[in-house]
Design a protein around this motif. Structure first.
Motif, short mmCIF file in Angstrom:
data_model
loop_
_atom_site.label_atom_id
_atom_site.label_comp_id
_atom_site.label_asym_id
_atom_site.label_seq_id
_atom_site.Cartn_x
_atom_site.Cartn_y
_atom_site.Cartn_z
N THR A 1 0.85 -1.19 0.00
CA THR A 1 0.00 0.00 0.00
C THR A 1 0.89 1.24 0.00
N THR B 1 -5.95 -1.96 7.89
CA THR B 1 -6.60 -2.72 6.82
C THR B 1 -8.11 -2.68 7.02
N GLY B 2 -8.83 -2.80 5.93
CA GLY B 2 -10.28 -2.71 6.01
C GLY B 2 -10.96 -3.89 5.35
N ASP B 3 -12.13 -3.59 4.76
CA ASP B 3 -12.93 -4.65 4.15
C ASP B 3 -12.26 -5.25 2.91
N ASP B 4 -11.29 -4.53 2.35
CA ASP B 4 -10.62 -5.05 1.15
C ASP B 4 -9.53 -6.06 1.48
N GLY B 5 -9.38 -6.38 2.77
CA GLY B 5 -8.47 -7.44 3.15
C GLY B 5 -7.10 -6.94 3.56
N ASP C 1 0.53 -11.84 3.65
CA ASP C 1 -0.51 -10.89 4.06
C ASP C 1 -0.20 -10.29 5.43
N THR D 1 -2.05 -7.85 8.37
CA THR D 1 -3.23 -7.17 8.90
C THR D 1 -2.78 -6.06 9.85
#
Length: 349
Positions: free
Chosen positions: A257, A300-304, A338, A340
């Motif tokens: 990001t 992080t949000g709803d997009d993972g 990943d 979080t």
């Protein structure tokens, strides 16, 4: 209007170009050996069937030991360079070429009676009747080999695998072939590049489960895992050998990001003097800036989770038995994991 005879001849010529020259030896004499070169069963048609290709006899060892598997493959940091997709190497003795041609005799295909003799005649023109070879060079048995195309098994689907499109050609013993794509110490070194077994880039992180907005995540790599690796490629019977060595030099971090800060700011973590990268997190360093790491500026949000990618750069060099050597383009290998990130401003570690 074309006659039946002329049409049949054109079809035969098309088949000659489309069928593997070594198809019959592969089926009828698989595994047989008539001299000191390749097994006839190893010979097969080229991609477009216009040439004999053979399974390479090049052998590799990793750090001095035989190997059959590797964890990952390097990608060249130079987008204009890749290891060779094919080359020419010693493959057939005169007796083997003779056997390959003779194997066509009597081979027929439905609706194309006599195609075996037709192809055999065409091959005899090249290897028996003096254009350019006479009597399969049988009078030179033991004085050289017919060299044939071999395809890098790691790159058999690359378009460049078609580059070695010459039919087998003769090379006298001890004479270097006048062919740029002939196997050489550098070709072996470049092939060994493709065989380098590099470990997965699985980084250590703290915190390990979830990162926190505005607090740094420490990243490091174990020195015991990321060390020099060497592959030696050799061609039995030729004295040709080359060793290619990969040495890790840096780790590049891509947070996944734009809302993140890497440490250092370039995202490039250099290797330490002891071979490690970064520094393991220790209690009490929560508010310090890590030598290698990342701080996320939003959760992080709803997009993972964020896909954090860690890529190790390896410096590549090679040496050979004849004194040649040098550098090859840096190699890279990376993995993605990943991350979080939570919206807590303070945390105890």
């Amino acid at each position: 209007m074309p006659t039946v005879t002329s049409t049949r001849m054109r079809v035969q010529i098309a088949i000659l170009l489309a069928l593997p020259l070594a198809l019959v030896p592969t089926m009828a004499q698989a595994g047989s050996k008539t001299g000191d070169g390749a097994s006839l069963g190893d010979a097969k048609g080229g991609r477009k069937g216009q040439n004999i290709t053979v399974q390479t006899k090049v052998r590799t060892t990793v750090d001095g030991a035989s190997h059959t598997a590797k964890t990952g493959s390097l990608s060249s940091a130079d987008g204009n360079w890749t290891p060779p997709a094919c080359w020419y190497e010693p493959a057939f003795s005169p007796k083997e070429i003779q056997a390959t041609v003779k194997a066509w005799r009597g081979f027929d295909i439905s609706l194309l009676d006599g195609i075996g003799d037709f192809i055999g005649d065409a091959l005899d023109t090249r290897y028996k009747d003096g254009h350019p070879y006479k009597n399969y060079n049988l009078d030179k048995q033991g004085e050289g080999m017919f060299w044939a195309a071999a395809v890098n098994p790691n790159r058999k689907d690359d378009p460049e695998a078609n580059s070695c499109d010459k039919p087998p050609f003769w090379v006298d013993e001890g004479e270097p072939p006048k062919e740029p794509l002939a196997v050489s110490p550098q070709v072996l070194a470049e092939y060994a590049y493709d065989e380098l077994p590099v470990p997965d880039t699985e980084i250590e992180m703290a915190p390990t489960d979830k990162s926190t907005v505005n607090l740094p995540t420490w990243i490091w790599l174990d020195k015991a895992k990321f060390k020099k690796r060497s592959v030696t490629a050799s061609l039995p019977g030729t004295g040709l050998s080359a060793t290619t060595t990969a040495e890790p030099v840096s780790l590049h971090i891509e947070p996944g990001t734009a809302d993140a800060q890497t440490y250092p700011s370039s995202g490039e973590c250099a290797i330490n003097a002891d071979g490690s990268i970064g520094e393991p997190y220790a209690k009490g360093k929560a508010d310090q800036t890590p030598p290698c790491g990342v701080s996320y500026l939003r959760a992080t949000g709803d997009d993972g989770p964020f896909p954090l990618r860690a890529t190790v750069t390896w410096k590549i060099s090679w040496t050979s038995t004849n004194g040649q050597g040098g550098d090859l383009p840096d190699g890279t290998f990376g993995t993605t994991q990943d991350v979080t990130v939570r919206e807590i401003q303070s945390v105890n570690r």
